[in-house]
Design a protein around this motif. Sequence first.
Motif, PDB file in Angstrom:
ATOM      1  N   UNK A 154      -6.181 -12.645  63.952  1.00  0.00           N
ATOM      2  CA  UNK A 154      -6.911 -11.916  64.979  1.00  0.00           C
ATOM      3  C   UNK A 154      -6.809 -10.410  64.770  1.00  0.00           C
ATOM      4  N   UNK A 155      -7.754  -9.705  65.366  1.00  0.00           N
ATOM      5  CA  UNK A 155      -7.608  -8.274  65.548  1.00  0.00           C
ATOM      6  C   UNK A 155      -6.866  -8.105  66.866  1.00  0.00           C
TER       7      UNK A 155
ATOM      8  N   UNK B 211      -9.233  -9.396  78.988  1.00  0.00           N
ATOM      9  CA  UNK B 211      -9.484  -8.270  78.082  1.00  0.00           C
ATOM     10  C   UNK B 211      -9.984  -8.781  76.730  1.00  0.00           C
ATOM     11  N   UNK B 212      -9.359  -9.835  76.219  1.00  0.00           N
ATOM     12  CA  UNK B 212      -9.805 -10.408  74.945  1.00  0.00           C
ATOM     13  C   UNK B 212     -11.236 -10.924  75.078  1.00  0.00           C
ATOM     14  N   UNK B 213     -11.545 -11.551  76.216  1.00  0.00           N
ATOM     15  CA  UNK B 213     -12.913 -12.043  76.446  1.00  0.00           C
ATOM     16  C   UNK B 213     -13.915 -10.899  76.431  1.00  0.00           C
ATOM     17  N   UNK B 214     -13.564  -9.793  77.077  1.00  0.00           N
ATOM     18  CA  UNK B 214     -14.458  -8.627  77.094  1.00  0.00           C
ATOM     19  C   UNK B 214     -14.620  -8.053  75.697  1.00  0.00           C
TER      20      UNK B 214
ATOM     21  N   UNK C 283     -18.384  -8.811  74.868  1.00  0.00           N
ATOM     22  CA  UNK C 283     -19.128  -7.655  75.359  1.00  0.00           C
ATOM     23  C   UNK C 283     -19.042  -6.489  74.366  1.00  0.00           C
ATOM     24  N   UNK C 284     -17.855  -6.235  73.836  1.00  0.00           N
ATOM     25  CA  UNK C 284     -17.686  -5.103  72.911  1.00  0.00           C
ATOM     26  C   UNK C 284     -17.972  -5.478  71.460  1.00  0.00           C
ATOM     27  N   UNK C 285     -18.157  -6.771  71.187  1.00  0.00           N
ATOM     28  CA  UNK C 285     -18.504  -7.186  69.835  1.00  0.00           C
ATOM     29  C   UNK C 285     -17.347  -7.313  68.874  1.00  0.00           C
ATOM     30  N   UNK C 286     -16.099  -7.290  69.378  1.00  0.00           N
ATOM     31  CA  UNK C 286     -14.916  -7.467  68.517  1.00  0.00           C
ATOM     32  C   UNK C 286     -14.614  -8.960  68.427  1.00  0.00           C
ATOM     33  N   UNK C 287     -15.371  -9.653  67.602  1.00  0.00           N
ATOM     34  CA  UNK C 287     -15.354 -11.116  67.602  1.00  0.00           C
ATOM     35  C   UNK C 287     -14.008 -11.709  67.183  1.00  0.00           C
ATOM     36  N   UNK C 288     -13.188 -10.938  66.487  1.00  0.00           N
ATOM     37  CA  UNK C 288     -11.876 -11.428  66.050  1.00  0.00           C
ATOM     38  C   UNK C 288     -10.757 -10.998  66.991  1.00  0.00           C
ATOM     39  N   UNK C 289     -11.117 -10.483  68.172  1.00  0.00           N
ATOM     40  CA  UNK C 289     -10.095 -10.002  69.112  1.00  0.00           C
ATOM     41  C   UNK C 289      -9.150 -11.137  69.508  1.00  0.00           C
TER      42      UNK C 289
ATOM     43  N   UNK D  30       0.714 -12.158  69.798  1.00  0.00           N
ATOM     44  CA  UNK D  30       1.559 -13.304  70.143  1.00  0.00           C
ATOM     45  C   UNK D  30       1.110 -14.553  69.408  1.00  0.00           C
ATOM     46  N   UNK D  31      -0.202 -14.749  69.298  1.00  0.00           N
ATOM     47  CA  UNK D  31      -0.709 -15.966  68.678  1.00  0.00           C
ATOM     48  C   UNK D  31      -0.546 -15.914  67.158  1.00  0.00           C
ATOM     49  N   UNK D  32      -0.736 -14.727  66.566  1.00  0.00           N
ATOM     50  CA  UNK D  32      -0.499 -14.579  65.134  1.00  0.00           C
ATOM     51  C   UNK D  32       0.973 -14.781  64.805  1.00  0.00           C
ATOM     52  N   UNK D  33       1.843 -14.295  65.700  1.00  0.00           N
ATOM     53  CA  UNK D  33       3.282 -14.459  65.480  1.00  0.00           C
ATOM     54  C   UNK D  33       3.655 -15.933  65.449  1.00  0.00           C
TER      55      UNK D  33
END
Length: 547
Positions: free
Chosen positions: A414-415, A387-390, A394-400, A404-407
């Motif tokens: 990340x967004x 989902x993050x890859x998409x 694909x959807x252009x949300x480059x900071x997706x 968990x990783x921000x925590x």
Amino acid sequence: MARFIFITGGVVSSLGKGLASAALGALLQARGYSVRLRKLDPYLNVDPGTMSPFEHGEVFVTDDGAETDLDLGHYERFTGVPARKTDSISSGRVYTNVLEKERRGDYLGKTIQVIPHVTNEIKDFISIGEDEVDFMLCEIGGTVGDIEGLPFFEAIRQFSQDKPRGQCIFMHLTLLPYIKASGELKTKPTQHSVKELRSIGLAPDILVCRSEGPIPQKEREKLALFCNVRPDSVIAAQDLKSIYEAPIAYHREGMDQAVLDAFGINPAPKPNLSKWDDVTDRVHNPEGEVTVAIVGKYTQLEDAYKSIAEALTHGGMANRVKVKIEWVDAELFDREDPAPHLEKFDAILVPGGFGERGTEGKIKAAQYARENGVPYLGICLGMQMAVIEAARNVAGLTKAGSEEFDHEAGERRFEPVVYHLKEWVQGNEKVNRSVADDKGGTMRLGAYDAVLTEGSRVAQIYGKTAIDERHRHRYEVDTSYKDTLEEVGLKFSGMSPDGKLPEIVEWPDHPWFIGVQFHPELKSKPFAPHPLFRDFVRAAKEVSRLV
């Protein structure tokens, strides 16, 4: 009332007690008996849920939400009997129960001791559901002589004395090492192991001896003499090409007959092993081969993904192909282009996991599979990475990314299209969790229902639109991004009944690309392969033929 079989081990660990127990359960079923298998683990963890996979291997999750030892996976795969919370206990759980009772005053001011309070707790656990089945098989983890295991050995000694004569038997699994220099199969380690067992009041009725090859008659007679068992109760457990040969191999050795003789069951019902004959035929006579890459972070220890490897084998059986698995460290793709490493594979599977390490590599693996039409199955974290890859590519949300990783990092990088799951519905109750909760047992655990979209690939694979699958996760795809992602083609084809939690995503225009939030591998069996693994291997087989 159930008859009890206690399985212990000696000499060294990892000899295959769990497999022997599972195979015996399958053989008793083949004779028409009902069985239940249990694992008693001496370690002080309450359960393996917080252990590193490098420490303990896979955590097997039951329908009712218990995090258990991977041996329960063997039990389910061989017998088809769904495991329950009451089928797994550890020293940690036993002592926790005892201390909670002491705090409540249940012991009426008595001094709490290992005997009788700890041993009584273990005996109470063993007795649960004893009226439900014909045979209860209880495996004791570790080896005889381990200091942690002493309360368990004492408890089963007491338990056998509490029951009527002939209702409990003991099976002991040991190693017969072959000394190449002298060309001898040595029985002395087994003799010492049985001596240790007898010193704590337990005598084996059946001796299962693990060896590389056949056990000569002379050594069998020696073992019978020095270990005080009948010669026909010395069972050879030779190395096998596939674990699914075990029921047939143990039957040839007379294990099930030895058990029935020990209980005095005569005449014994004849076994129907046609199911296992078919399984072994499919294992040994494939009509092709497919190669699957498992891109994970615990690839140094294959037991970390035990159920996934077995489910792929089951998918291969269903398609009459051998599934060759290659383990690929996800961190490799943090440094290198995945294409040269993945182009040789017929399919890619990205399994679950915890923490940020290796996740960028998993995202790249999902991207490679999407862009190159390679069959892809993402499980739990593997779905989230897809989902993050998409979202990114694909959807252009480059900071997706994932909360968990921000925590872990302690900062917002990340967004978060994947967020910490704060509430969900379990049965008729709402469950609430926070990031600050204890780690053990606080995830979304066990079987939950899902509704599949009519006409979707997964609905076709399952052949229905209502399913239930087992979960083990605390992070979830955020449905507020659902419309954005579906606009670019990623379909949310499975949702929780209330429509709040994504269960399955797929790319409809891809040959085979599915991500699932649950763990389908936990319900797969050799005689009943899970639909997703069956179809995943079918897709890999099609790719293999096209190459």
